[in-house]
Design a protein around this motif. Structure first.
Motif, PDB file in Angstrom:
ATOM      1  N   UNK A  93      15.295  22.549  23.026  1.00 38.07           N
ATOM      2  CA  UNK A  93      14.892  23.678  22.119  1.00 38.07           C
ATOM      3  C   UNK A  93      16.209  24.319  21.958  1.00 38.07           C
ATOM      4  N   UNK A  94      16.804  24.701  23.124  1.00 34.09           N
ATOM      5  CA  UNK A  94      18.402  25.317  22.909  1.00 34.09           C
ATOM      6  C   UNK A  94      19.308  24.322  21.882  1.00 34.09           C
ATOM      7  N   UNK A  95      19.443  23.270  22.181  1.00 34.12           N
ATOM      8  CA  UNK A  95      20.493  22.502  21.449  1.00 34.12           C
ATOM      9  C   UNK A  95      19.869  22.364  19.897  1.00 34.12           C
ATOM     10  N   UNK A  96      18.710  22.514  19.754  1.00 35.76           N
ATOM     11  CA  UNK A  96      18.189  22.388  18.423  1.00 35.76           C
ATOM     12  C   UNK A  96      18.459  23.692  17.794  1.00 35.76           C
ATOM     13  N   UNK A  97      18.115  24.868  18.310  1.00 32.83           N
ATOM     14  CA  UNK A  97      18.479  26.046  17.942  1.00 32.83           C
ATOM     15  C   UNK A  97      19.669  26.698  17.560  1.00 32.83           C
ATOM     16  N   UNK A  98      20.753  26.108  18.211  1.00 34.76           N
ATOM     17  CA  UNK A  98      22.173  26.391  18.291  1.00 34.76           C
ATOM     18  C   UNK A  98      22.925  25.345  17.046  1.00 34.76           C
ATOM     19  N   UNK A  99      22.133  24.464  16.766  1.00 31.84           N
ATOM     20  CA  UNK A  99      22.380  23.594  15.449  1.00 31.84           C
ATOM     21  C   UNK A  99      21.874  24.243  14.208  1.00 31.84           C
ATOM     22  N   UNK A 100      21.027  25.236  14.264  1.00 34.40           N
ATOM     23  CA  UNK A 100      20.571  25.833  12.941  1.00 34.40           C
ATOM     24  C   UNK A 100      21.494  26.331  12.085  1.00 34.40           C
ATOM     25  N   UNK A 101      22.638  27.070  12.350  1.00 32.68           N
ATOM     26  CA  UNK A 101      23.497  27.449  11.689  1.00 32.68           C
ATOM     27  C   UNK A 101      23.982  26.590  10.543  1.00 32.68           C
ATOM     28  N   UNK A 102      24.420  25.287  10.889  1.00 35.97           N
ATOM     29  CA  UNK A 102      24.775  24.304  10.160  1.00 35.97           C
ATOM     30  C   UNK A 102      23.567  24.045   8.965  1.00 35.97           C
ATOM     31  N   UNK A 103      22.400  23.839   9.359  1.00 38.56           N
ATOM     32  CA  UNK A 103      21.369  23.720   8.492  1.00 38.56           C
ATOM     33  C   UNK A 103      21.133  24.840   7.591  1.00 38.56           C
ATOM     34  N   UNK A 104      21.250  26.210   8.152  1.00 46.29           N
ATOM     35  CA  UNK A 104      21.116  27.338   7.423  1.00 46.29           C
ATOM     36  C   UNK A 104      22.265  27.484   6.230  1.00 46.29           C
ATOM     37  N   UNK A 105      23.596  27.263   6.574  1.00 48.97           N
ATOM     38  CA  UNK A 105      24.440  27.096   5.689  1.00 48.97           C
ATOM     39  C   UNK A 105      24.152  25.982   4.359  1.00 48.97           C
ATOM     40  N   UNK A 106      23.652  24.798   4.861  1.00 48.80           N
ATOM     41  CA  UNK A 106      23.532  23.777   3.896  1.00 48.80           C
ATOM     42  C   UNK A 106      22.464  23.980   2.855  1.00 48.80           C
TER      43      UNK A 106
END
Length: 207
Positions: free
Chosen positions: A156-169
């Motif tokens: 879950x932590x790994x997925x949340x830490x990758x949210x920034x890239x998706x948010x910018x996209x």
């Protein structure tokens, strides 16, 4: 060690914690935070969730039993809380509370709505109680369940830490659309929690 039982526990905890389902909620409530604050919020929410689930592993059964609260009642209450938050996602109310011009504490967001009721959801709390209920006198079995909980939360932590890239996209507009769509799905899941608990209480067929 019974590997089939551990695999079943992993699948159960993955479904009830739902790491992917937490992502849209995380993106919505951290939209106005900096990258460093988002990382801090993600780490705090997972750490708090682990603490909550750890408590339910060791004390959940005792707490519910001594408080006179049935599992069905607990699930219904949790479903109502989830539904109320889902309404705020649909109407966009939570977005007005989280923006760059306000002083938002990442720890507050990490506690609610991320840790509770999104990650350490009523279903996850119940699973922690049920999966360890038959192993109250078997410490190694409980420790194995705790390790599995930790693995799911690390994912879950790994997925949340990758949210920034998706948010910018997808941008702010895309995040707003996703938030409302996921709010509808979350509301449906909340209703399903309540109906399932009522079905068990009334001994009705599974929904």
């Amino acid at each position: 060690m019974d590997w089939s039982q551990r695999i079943a526990e992993f699948v159960t905890l993955w479904v009830v914690i739902d790491p992917l389902g937490t992502l849209p909620v995380f993106m919505a409530v951290t939209m106005g935070l900096s990258a460093a604050e988002r990382r801090r919020t993600a780490c705090l929410s997972v750490l708090i969730s682990f603490g909550v689930l750890l408590f339910f592993v060791f004390g959940g059964h005792w707490l519910l039993q001594n408080a006179g609260v049935s599992i069905n009642s607990f699930q219904i209450a949790g479903g109502i809380v989830l539904f109320l938050f889902a309404l705020s996602m649909i109407h966009g109310n939570h977005l007005t509370d989280v923006n760059p011009t306000t002083d938002v504490s990442p720890s507050d967001i990490a506690i609610y709505p991320l840790a509770i009721p999104s990650i350490a959801s009523p279903g996850a709390m119940l699973a922690a109680v049920v999966l360890t209920d038959d192993a109250r006198d078997n410490l190694p079995s409980r420790l194995a369940t705790i390790v599995i909980i930790a693995l799911v939360l690390l994912a879950t932590l790994g997925i949340l830490l990758g949210a920034g890239r998706l948010s910018r996209l997808i941008g702010r507009g895309g995040a707003s659309v996703i938030s409302r769509v996921m709010g509808m799905i979350l509301a449906a899941l909340a209703v399903d929690l309540v109906l399932t608990a009522f079905a068990r209480w009334l001994s009705l067929p599974d929904i």
